[in-house]
Design a protein around this motif. Structure first.
Motif, mmCIF file in Angstrom:
data_model
loop_
_atom_site.group_PDB
_atom_site.id
_atom_site.type_symbol
_atom_site.label_atom_id
_atom_site.label_comp_id
_atom_site.label_asym_id
_atom_site.label_seq_id
_atom_site.Cartn_x
_atom_site.Cartn_y
_atom_site.Cartn_z
ATOM 1 N N VAL A 207 0.862 -1.178 0.000
ATOM 2 C CA VAL A 207 0.000 0.000 0.000
ATOM 3 C C VAL A 207 0.903 1.234 0.000
ATOM 4 O O VAL A 207 2.111 1.134 0.230
ATOM 5 N N THR A 208 0.293 2.385 -0.232
ATOM 6 C CA THR A 208 1.083 3.619 -0.277
ATOM 7 C C THR A 208 0.977 4.435 0.996
ATOM 8 O O THR A 208 1.763 5.364 1.206
ATOM 9 N N GLN A 209 0.005 4.112 1.862
ATOM 10 C CA GLN A 209 -0.176 4.848 3.113
ATOM 11 C C GLN A 209 -0.818 3.920 4.148
ATOM 12 O O GLN A 209 -1.417 2.900 3.782
ATOM 13 N N PRO A 210 -0.714 4.237 5.433
ATOM 14 C CA PRO A 210 -1.255 3.345 6.462
ATOM 15 C C PRO A 210 -2.769 3.163 6.403
ATOM 16 O O PRO A 210 -3.287 2.128 6.818
ATOM 17 N N ASP A 211 -3.503 4.160 5.898
ATOM 18 C CA ASP A 211 -4.959 4.075 5.814
ATOM 19 C C ASP A 211 -5.334 3.631 4.404
ATOM 20 O O ASP A 211 -5.233 4.401 3.441
ATOM 21 N N TYR A 212 -5.757 2.397 4.260
ATOM 22 C CA TYR A 212 -6.074 1.857 2.932
ATOM 23 C C TYR A 212 -7.317 0.992 3.018
ATOM 24 O O TYR A 212 -7.747 0.578 4.112
ATOM 25 N N TYR A 213 -7.911 0.688 1.874
ATOM 26 C CA TYR A 213 -9.126 -0.136 1.857
ATOM 27 C C TYR A 213 -8.772 -1.597 2.060
ATOM 28 O O TYR A 213 -7.908 -2.144 1.383
ATOM 29 N N PHE A 214 -9.456 -2.243 3.005
ATOM 30 C CA PHE A 214 -9.261 -3.673 3.196
ATOM 31 C C PHE A 214 -10.503 -4.249 3.863
ATOM 32 O O PHE A 214 -10.859 -3.849 4.973
ATOM 33 N N ASP A 215 -11.168 -5.187 3.202
ATOM 34 C CA ASP A 215 -12.381 -5.813 3.697
ATOM 35 C C ASP A 215 -12.074 -7.270 4.047
ATOM 36 O O ASP A 215 -12.200 -8.157 3.203
ATOM 37 N N LEU A 216 -11.666 -7.509 5.279
ATOM 38 C CA LEU A 216 -11.330 -8.861 5.697
ATOM 39 C C LEU A 216 -12.545 -9.787 5.649
ATOM 40 O O LEU A 216 -12.422 -10.979 5.330
ATOM 41 N N ASP A 217 -13.736 -9.245 5.947
ATOM 42 C CA ASP A 217 -14.935 -10.088 5.941
ATOM 43 C C ASP A 217 -15.164 -10.759 4.593
ATOM 44 O O ASP A 217 -15.741 -11.845 4.529
ATOM 45 N N ALA A 218 -14.710 -10.134 3.528
ATOM 46 C CA ALA A 218 -14.955 -10.668 2.191
ATOM 47 C C ALA A 218 -14.208 -11.960 1.913
ATOM 48 O O ALA A 218 -14.551 -12.697 0.981
ATOM 49 N N ILE A 219 -13.157 -12.248 2.707
ATOM 50 C CA ILE A 219 -12.371 -13.455 2.442
ATOM 51 C C ILE A 219 -12.222 -14.336 3.683
ATOM 52 O O ILE A 219 -11.378 -15.223 3.716
ATOM 53 N N ARG A 220 -13.036 -14.094 4.706
ATOM 54 C CA ARG A 220 -12.965 -14.952 5.879
ATOM 55 C C ARG A 220 -13.312 -16.392 5.515
ATOM 56 O O ARG A 220 -14.064 -16.639 4.573
ATOM 57 N N GLN A 221 -12.790 -17.328 6.299
ATOM 58 C CA GLN A 221 -13.013 -18.746 6.052
ATOM 59 C C GLN A 221 -13.794 -19.365 7.195
ATOM 60 O O GLN A 221 -13.737 -18.888 8.326
ATOM 61 N N PRO A 222 -14.520 -20.450 6.923
ATOM 62 C CA PRO A 222 -15.296 -21.086 7.993
ATOM 63 C C PRO A 222 -14.394 -21.718 9.033
ATOM 64 O O PRO A 222 -13.302 -22.188 8.721
ATOM 65 N N TYR A 223 -14.838 -21.712 10.254
ATOM 66 C CA TYR A 223 -14.105 -22.412 11.294
ATOM 67 C C TYR A 223 -14.170 -23.916 11.042
ATOM 68 O O TYR A 223 -15.162 -24.432 10.541
ATOM 69 N N THR A 224 -13.083 -24.608 11.372
ATOM 70 C CA THR A 224 -13.002 -26.038 11.101
ATOM 71 C C THR A 224 -12.862 -26.821 12.392
ATOM 72 O O THR A 224 -12.896 -26.266 13.486
ATOM 73 N N GLY A 225 -12.675 -28.138 12.270
ATOM 74 C CA GLY A 225 -12.671 -29.020 13.425
ATOM 75 C C GLY A 225 -11.520 -28.829 14.375
ATOM 76 O O GLY A 225 -11.483 -29.491 15.415
ATOM 77 N N ASP A 226 -10.569 -27.959 14.059
ATOM 78 C CA ASP A 226 -9.444 -27.787 14.960
ATOM 79 C C ASP A 226 -9.755 -26.825 16.101
ATOM 80 O O ASP A 226 -8.927 -26.607 16.975
ATOM 81 N N ARG A 227 -10.955 -26.234 16.100
ATOM 82 C CA ARG A 227 -11.346 -25.338 17.191
ATOM 83 C C ARG A 227 -12.128 -26.115 18.244
ATOM 84 O O ARG A 227 -12.780 -27.114 17.959
ATOM 85 N N ALA A 228 -12.076 -25.648 19.476
ATOM 86 C CA ALA A 228 -12.827 -26.285 20.554
ATOM 87 C C ALA A 228 -14.309 -26.258 20.227
ATOM 88 O O ALA A 228 -14.817 -25.318 19.624
#
Length: 347
Positions: A207-228
């Motif tokens: 990026v060119t500056q600390p404030d930039y567009y980023f949508d983490l929700d758009a690429i989140r993954q489902p939780y899998t069997g390794d979680r409690a």
């Protein structure tokens, strides 16, 4: 420079420009690009076009006159004197020359990026050969050979090309936010027996500056069997491991899933669509989903067969692609306009 234009059924503009990457970027408007996703030609790994000979005798098969000083190529045919031209990123005389060439492309790109733009760069590594270089046949162009130059390091060295470029861009003021390992399962078998087979490439987020567009929700993954179990019950993951879907946006919609992290396991593209190194569509799909606002404008200055264009169109973004080979643009246009009749999405 030539420009092709096409429109998808959703009326999202797609523009393809036939030009050198740096020249094509210089003709784009300032502050017009929200997200740059690209994979530059890797140094000394592939040749995307045959040699061009000018002058000399018509009908001559054109043989190189041999090596000049410092391992360079005499750009003349030994039989008729024709001049050989092979301007192409990835065939620079040294690794440092390659880094400087690609560095200039990204320097030109800064002018056209919006302040909150993201830049995603996929790059594979290279090994040095011997100090005198070697000759090889251009893939897809039987009988045509060119000289691959030396790397200025001892034979068989892994050169660290992705990180050489990353550090050079940092020195130019780019902010390196993520170094993502693209893990390639089912990679092409190799006959090499004196080192471990390479099963990954690097993908950098700049990026060119600390404030930039980023949508983490758009690429989140489902939780899998390794979680409690208790945590899985509280944080329900329901979305696929892809950027295709529409992710939950509020707590009422369910837990949003986990951060996908910086190791992405994505199979290589095996479609053989007419390009020697097609990228799997899931890579630009994730980059665009996370790094480009809805309705934004995506740029790929090395657009090749149009994989980034297909992903951008699928996600409802505008797209501009630049490539020196018009044949790749024709292939890209076919892919961009091909729609699955059942889903209405690009095939």
């Amino acid at each position: 420079m030539t420009t092709f234009a096409a429109r998808s059924p959703e009326d999202d503009a797609v523009t393809l420009v036939t030009a050198d990457a740096e020249a094509g970027i210089q003709n784009l408007p300032e502050d017009s690009i929200d997200c740059l996703v690209t994979s530059p030609p890797y140094w000394r790994l592939r040749d995307y076009a045959p040699d061009t000979w000018t002058g000399g005798r018509p009908g001559c098969r054109h043989r190189s006159a041999g090596l000049g000083s410092r391992g360079s190529v005499q750009q003349r045919c030994r039989d008729c004197g024709a001049r050989r031209e092979h301007p192409q990123i990835g065939l620079e005389p040294t690794a440092d020359d390659y880094v400087e060439t690609v560095r200039a492309v990204f320097a030109a790109a800064r002018r056209v990026l919006t302040p909150r733009a993201t830049v995603w760069v996929n790059l594979g590594d290279s090994y040095s050969t011997n100090s005198d270089g070697y000759w090889c046949t251009t893939p897809g162009h039987t009988g045509q050979s060119h000289y691959r130059p030396r790397a200025d390091v001892p034979h068989k060295n892994l050169l660290g090309m992705p990180w050489r470029l990353a550090f050079a861009l940092q020195n130019d003021g780019w902010i390196l936010r993520s170094a993502i390992v693209w893990h390639k399962p089912h990679a092409t078998p190799t006959s090499i027996s004196d080192r471990l087979a390479t099963r990954h490439e690097m993908l950098f987020l700049f990026v060119t500056q600390p404030d930039y567009y980023f949508d983490l929700d758009a690429i989140r993954q489902p939780y899998t069997g390794d979680r409690a179990l208790s945590r899985r019950a509280h944080h329900r993951g329901t979305k696929p491991n892809t950027a295709r879907g529409t992710w939950p946006r509020t707590p009422a919609d369910g837990q949003r899933g986990r951060n996908p992290g910086n190791v992405w396991t994505i199979p290589p593209d095996r479609t053989r669509i007419g390009h020697p190194a097609p990228s799997p569509a899931e890579i630009p799909r994730r980059c665009i989903a996370a790094g480009c606002p809805p309705g934004g404008h995506v740029l790929d200055p090395f657009s090749g067969s149009g994989t980034t264009a297909v992903a951008a169109r699928e996600l409802g973004r505008r797209f501009t692609g630049i490539d020196t080979n018009p044949a790749y643009h024709e292939l890209a246009l076919r892919r961009i306009t091909a729609v699955d009749p059942d889903t209405g999405r690009p095939q």
